[in-house]
Design a protein around this motif. Sequence first.
Motif, mmCIF file in Angstrom:
data_model
loop_
_atom_site.group_PDB
_atom_site.id
_atom_site.type_symbol
_atom_site.label_atom_id
_atom_site.label_comp_id
_atom_site.label_asym_id
_atom_site.label_seq_id
_atom_site.Cartn_x
_atom_site.Cartn_y
_atom_site.Cartn_z
ATOM 1 N N LEU A 1 0.772 -1.008 -0.067
ATOM 2 C CA LEU A 1 0.067 0.032 0.013
ATOM 3 C C LEU A 1 1.157 1.378 -0.095
ATOM 4 O O LEU A 1 -0.036 2.506 -0.844
ATOM 5 C CB LEU A 1 -0.431 0.079 0.971
ATOM 6 C CG LEU A 1 -2.320 -1.411 1.370
ATOM 7 C CD1 LEU A 1 -2.731 -1.288 2.692
ATOM 8 C CD2 LEU A 1 -2.651 -1.185 -0.229
ATOM 9 N N LEU A 2 1.956 0.849 0.378
ATOM 10 C CA LEU A 2 2.241 2.234 0.622
ATOM 11 C C LEU A 2 3.984 2.716 -0.717
ATOM 12 O O LEU A 2 4.800 3.611 -0.745
ATOM 13 C CB LEU A 2 4.220 2.500 1.627
ATOM 14 C CG LEU A 2 3.549 2.404 2.965
ATOM 15 C CD1 LEU A 2 4.235 2.473 4.470
ATOM 16 C CD2 LEU A 2 2.626 3.911 3.051
ATOM 17 N N GLN A 3 4.031 0.998 -1.739
ATOM 18 C CA GLN A 3 4.838 1.769 -2.437
ATOM 19 C C GLN A 3 4.449 2.465 -3.450
ATOM 20 O O GLN A 3 5.619 3.062 -4.524
ATOM 21 C CB GLN A 3 5.005 0.202 -2.831
ATOM 22 C CG GLN A 3 5.941 -1.073 -2.661
ATOM 23 C CD GLN A 3 5.413 -2.483 -3.331
ATOM 24 O OE1 GLN A 3 4.778 -2.937 -4.641
ATOM 25 N NE2 GLN A 3 5.170 -3.537 -2.474
ATOM 26 N N PRO A 4 2.919 2.414 -4.411
ATOM 27 C CA PRO A 4 2.952 3.508 -4.807
ATOM 28 C C PRO A 4 3.576 5.091 -4.283
ATOM 29 O O PRO A 4 3.586 5.651 -5.240
ATOM 30 C CB PRO A 4 1.187 3.955 -5.235
ATOM 31 C CG PRO A 4 1.039 2.236 -4.843
ATOM 32 C CD PRO A 4 1.678 2.160 -3.598
ATOM 33 N N LEU A 5 3.015 4.764 -3.303
ATOM 34 C CA LEU A 5 3.633 6.733 -2.895
ATOM 35 C C LEU A 5 4.867 7.395 -2.880
ATOM 36 O O LEU A 5 5.568 7.713 -3.332
ATOM 37 C CB LEU A 5 3.426 6.736 -1.186
ATOM 38 C CG LEU A 5 4.108 7.597 -0.730
ATOM 39 C CD1 LEU A 5 3.669 8.890 -1.006
ATOM 40 C CD2 LEU A 5 3.744 7.859 0.939
ATOM 41 N N PHE A 6 6.091 5.717 -2.188
ATOM 42 C CA PHE A 6 7.447 5.776 -2.786
ATOM 43 C C PHE A 6 7.830 6.332 -3.759
ATOM 44 O O PHE A 6 9.161 6.574 -3.947
ATOM 45 C CB PHE A 6 8.253 4.369 -2.012
ATOM 46 C CG PHE A 6 7.990 4.642 -0.960
ATOM 47 C CD1 PHE A 6 8.712 5.754 0.484
ATOM 48 C CD2 PHE A 6 7.127 3.917 0.563
ATOM 49 C CE1 PHE A 6 9.237 5.506 1.668
ATOM 50 C CE2 PHE A 6 7.335 4.158 1.388
ATOM 51 C CZ PHE A 6 8.367 5.359 2.472
ATOM 52 N N GLU A 7 6.907 5.462 -5.162
ATOM 53 C CA GLU A 7 7.802 5.997 -6.514
ATOM 54 C C GLU A 7 7.213 6.376 -6.942
ATOM 55 O O GLU A 7 8.189 6.892 -7.940
ATOM 56 C CB GLU A 7 6.309 4.645 -7.096
ATOM 57 C CG GLU A 7 6.739 3.640 -8.446
ATOM 58 C CD GLU A 7 5.992 2.775 -9.695
ATOM 59 O OE1 GLU A 7 5.883 2.748 -9.059
ATOM 60 O OE2 GLU A 7 7.551 2.068 -10.193
ATOM 61 N N GLY A 8 6.229 7.089 -6.268
ATOM 62 C CA GLY A 8 5.796 8.248 -7.059
ATOM 63 C C GLY A 8 6.450 9.237 -6.616
ATOM 64 O O GLY A 8 6.699 10.691 -7.935
ATOM 65 N N LEU A 9 7.012 9.594 -5.216
ATOM 66 C CA LEU A 9 8.444 10.326 -5.067
ATOM 67 C C LEU A 9 9.436 10.545 -5.503
ATOM 68 O O LEU A 9 10.428 11.234 -6.334
ATOM 69 C CB LEU A 9 7.992 10.240 -3.310
ATOM 70 C CG LEU A 9 7.353 10.527 -2.366
ATOM 71 C CD1 LEU A 9 7.246 9.866 -1.213
ATOM 72 C CD2 LEU A 9 6.973 12.208 -2.324
ATOM 73 N N LEU B 1 9.745 9.046 -8.555
ATOM 74 C CA LEU B 1 9.696 9.543 -10.162
ATOM 75 C C LEU B 1 9.997 10.910 -10.186
ATOM 76 O O LEU B 1 10.445 11.298 -11.031
ATOM 77 C CB LEU B 1 8.471 9.059 -10.325
ATOM 78 C CG LEU B 1 8.451 7.244 -10.683
ATOM 79 C CD1 LEU B 1 6.838 6.826 -11.386
ATOM 80 C CD2 LEU B 1 9.721 7.203 -12.003
ATOM 81 N N LEU B 2 8.932 11.717 -9.518
ATOM 82 C CA LEU B 2 9.010 13.032 -9.293
ATOM 83 C C LEU B 2 10.364 13.987 -9.017
ATOM 84 O O LEU B 2 10.764 15.005 -10.075
ATOM 85 C CB LEU B 2 8.472 13.507 -7.841
ATOM 86 C CG LEU B 2 8.424 15.279 -7.844
ATOM 87 C CD1 LEU B 2 7.362 15.575 -9.357
ATOM 88 C CD2 LEU B 2 7.134 15.426 -7.044
ATOM 89 N N VAL B 3 11.342 12.863 -8.012
ATOM 90 C CA VAL B 3 12.455 13.746 -8.181
ATOM 91 C C VAL B 3 12.778 13.394 -9.571
ATOM 92 O O VAL B 3 14.219 14.592 -10.372
ATOM 93 C CB VAL B 3 13.497 12.772 -7.524
ATOM 94 C CG1 VAL B 3 14.899 13.271 -6.784
ATOM 95 C CG2 VAL B 3 13.155 13.059 -5.702
ATOM 96 N N ALA B 4 12.871 12.401 -10.234
ATOM 97 C CA ALA B 4 13.910 11.705 -11.478
ATOM 98 C C ALA B 4 13.765 12.943 -13.155
ATOM 99 O O ALA B 4 14.435 12.988 -13.035
ATOM 100 C CB ALA B 4 13.515 10.354 -11.134
ATOM 101 N N VAL B 5 12.084 12.536 -12.544
ATOM 102 C CA VAL B 5 11.439 13.516 -13.666
ATOM 103 C C VAL B 5 12.090 15.674 -13.535
ATOM 104 O O VAL B 5 12.849 15.681 -14.677
ATOM 105 C CB VAL B 5 10.588 13.498 -13.840
ATOM 106 C CG1 VAL B 5 9.682 14.358 -14.946
ATOM 107 C CG2 VAL B 5 9.953 12.275 -14.189
#
Length: 370
Positions: free
Chosen positions: A338-346, A348-352
Amino acid sequence: MGSNLAIRLRQNFGLATGIVLFCVVYLGYHLSHPKGFSSAVLVQNSNEVFTLAMVAMAQTVPVLMAGLDLSVGALMTMVDCFASYLMTGAAAGTPLAMDFIGIRLTFGTLPGGVPGLLLGMLICLGIGTLGGLLNGMVVVYGRIQPIIATLATGAIYIGVALHLRPQPGGKIDDDLNWALTNSLGEFASTVHIFDDGAASWFAPLAWIPTPFVLLALIALVVWVPFRRSVAGRTIYAIGSAEGAAYMSGLAIDRAKLIAFTLGGFFAGCGGVFLAIQTSSGNADIPQAGAYTLNSIAAVVIGGTSLLGGTGSAIGSIFGALILRVISFFFRIFDIAPLLQPLFEGLILLVAVSISAVRVLRIKNTLELFR
């Protein structure tokens, strides 16, 4: 010499950033992995990366023309379902037949053994390529924006996939599955080349994952020549300024057709490998949507501008690698689903943001379109 290198780095800043970011996160992944850097871990990673890398390459082509293809995941899924029927490797051959609105349609029988497997694979790649051509025809002759056109064709491809595989199923030849989802040593042993992989000169290469070799071959044999071709340069010109490209006498419509057709081929490659990897076909709608969205993220992380005109499918491959390594970290650190989408989004935001840092340095907004 130094000035030329600086110019090339500035022109390919997004790609260079993607490569450096991948090296950093992958090194961290292996340092954290209980088994460290091993051939088995590398093979597993390559199997999970290949399909996304292909779909990201398929997405790159329309993005270079300042468009988006929302059908890449659906097209990949449709080819995956076709492959589960056509690449069984049955000794008696594979019948080509299907039921359509209560009517049994028969198209013949594929030969058995290796010839049937190769022919089935070519048919699947042809289906993906034709799907891309259909996208291009709708965009070019229908005068419809790519994002809308591919939204419609994507629904068609998913519909076909669901018709083929209402439930997951099918079978892929076991030897093909083993050969293409393991190391080069296992590939050579399965297809009986290089003394079944025991040749002394082959030993230093035997640990390399076969999917990585396939990915490199597709990039070098298909993408690199295409980028240097007239059609490839025209695609970059369309993304930079379509009006100027038209006034320069470039064949805009033909380049768009070729671009979407190439994207369909890449998506077809992804679908064929997914079927080989899973040894089945599955018309999974959420999976198709996830691949489409992740392909867009991989393209951006790899340094391709959504405004068009700059970037490369090679960068998109590294973007796909970064996305997959992020998911590898979740397994190692046992992050709750349930926490994976949160960390993945953060992440990805940094990478982009890192990939787009050049925009913050531009004073004249016209430079964004160069």
